[in-house]
Design a protein around this motif. Structure first.
Motif, PDB file in Angstrom:
ATOM      1  N   LEU A  15       0.856  -1.181   0.000  1.00 55.30           N
ATOM      2  CA  LEU A  15       0.000   0.000   0.000  1.00 55.30           C
ATOM      3  C   LEU A  15       0.889   1.226   0.000  1.00 55.30           C
ATOM      4  O   LEU A  15       1.622   1.474   0.961  1.00 55.30           O
ATOM      5  N   ARG A  76      -5.985   6.474   6.711  1.00 56.51           N
ATOM      6  CA  ARG A  76      -6.216   6.109   8.112  1.00 56.51           C
ATOM      7  C   ARG A  76      -7.415   5.183   8.255  1.00 56.51           C
ATOM      8  O   ARG A  76      -7.535   4.452   9.229  1.00 56.51           O
ATOM      9  N   PRO A  79      -9.596   0.213   4.016  1.00 62.95           N
ATOM     10  CA  PRO A  79     -10.063  -1.149   4.305  1.00 62.95           C
ATOM     11  C   PRO A  79      -8.938  -2.169   4.219  1.00 62.95           C
ATOM     12  O   PRO A  79      -7.980  -1.990   3.476  1.00 62.95           O
ATOM     13  N   ARG A  80      -9.066  -3.219   4.970  1.00 62.16           N
ATOM     14  CA  ARG A  80      -8.058  -4.279   4.959  1.00 62.16           C
ATOM     15  C   ARG A  80      -8.174  -5.076   3.659  1.00 62.16           C
ATOM     16  O   ARG A  80      -9.268  -5.385   3.208  1.00 62.16           O
ATOM     17  N   ILE A  81      -7.040  -5.438   3.090  1.00 62.03           N
ATOM     18  CA  ILE A  81      -7.021  -6.218   1.855  1.00 62.03           C
ATOM     19  C   ILE A  81      -7.007  -7.690   2.231  1.00 62.03           C
ATOM     20  O   ILE A  81      -6.112  -8.151   2.925  1.00 62.03           O
ATOM     21  N   HIS A  82      -7.995  -8.422   1.759  1.00 59.79           N
ATOM     22  CA  HIS A  82      -8.057  -9.859   1.992  1.00 59.79           C
ATOM     23  C   HIS A  82      -7.687 -10.569   0.708  1.00 59.79           C
ATOM     24  O   HIS A  82      -8.329 -10.388  -0.313  1.00 59.79           O
ATOM     25  N   THR A  83      -6.648 -11.370   0.767  1.00 60.32           N
ATOM     26  CA  THR A  83      -6.166 -12.030  -0.458  1.00 60.32           C
ATOM     27  C   THR A  83      -6.461 -13.521  -0.472  1.00 60.32           C
ATOM     28  O   THR A  83      -6.405 -14.141  -1.529  1.00 60.32           O
TER      29      THR A  83
END
Length: 87
Positions: A15, A76, A79-83
């Motif tokens: 990121l 801040r 969203p969290r990246i889910h892979t």
């Protein structure tokens, strides 16, 4: 300097929270595409300021990569990246 110090590998998800004007993002993509090969990694180039995000998008149009996502969001609250990958 940040892309070098991060020691980015082709399987990393990075990121870039303050991505404009795009120099770091370009260097990060080069590391992801090590020797021009396809990779499982990804660079998310985020810029909070809308005008700078437009400039970033315009500058990175020349970079053809399926491993790049450009966003305009407050980092801040990103969203969290889910892979689905175990890292």
């Amino acid at each position: 300097i940040p892309p070098v110090l991060l020691d980015v590998a082709p399987n990393h998800i990075v990121l870039d929270a303050c991505a404009a004007p795009g120099s770091k993002t370009t260097q990060l993509l080069e590391a992801i595409h090590c020797n021009g090969l396809m990779s499982d990694g990804m660079v998310v180039a985020n810029e909070l300021d809308e005008q700078r995000a437009r400039m970033l998008t315009h500058r990175l149009k020349a970079v053809v990569s399926p491993n790049l996502v450009i966003t305009n969001h407050d980092a801040r609250m990103f969203p969290r990246i889910h892979t689905g990958l175990d890292m």
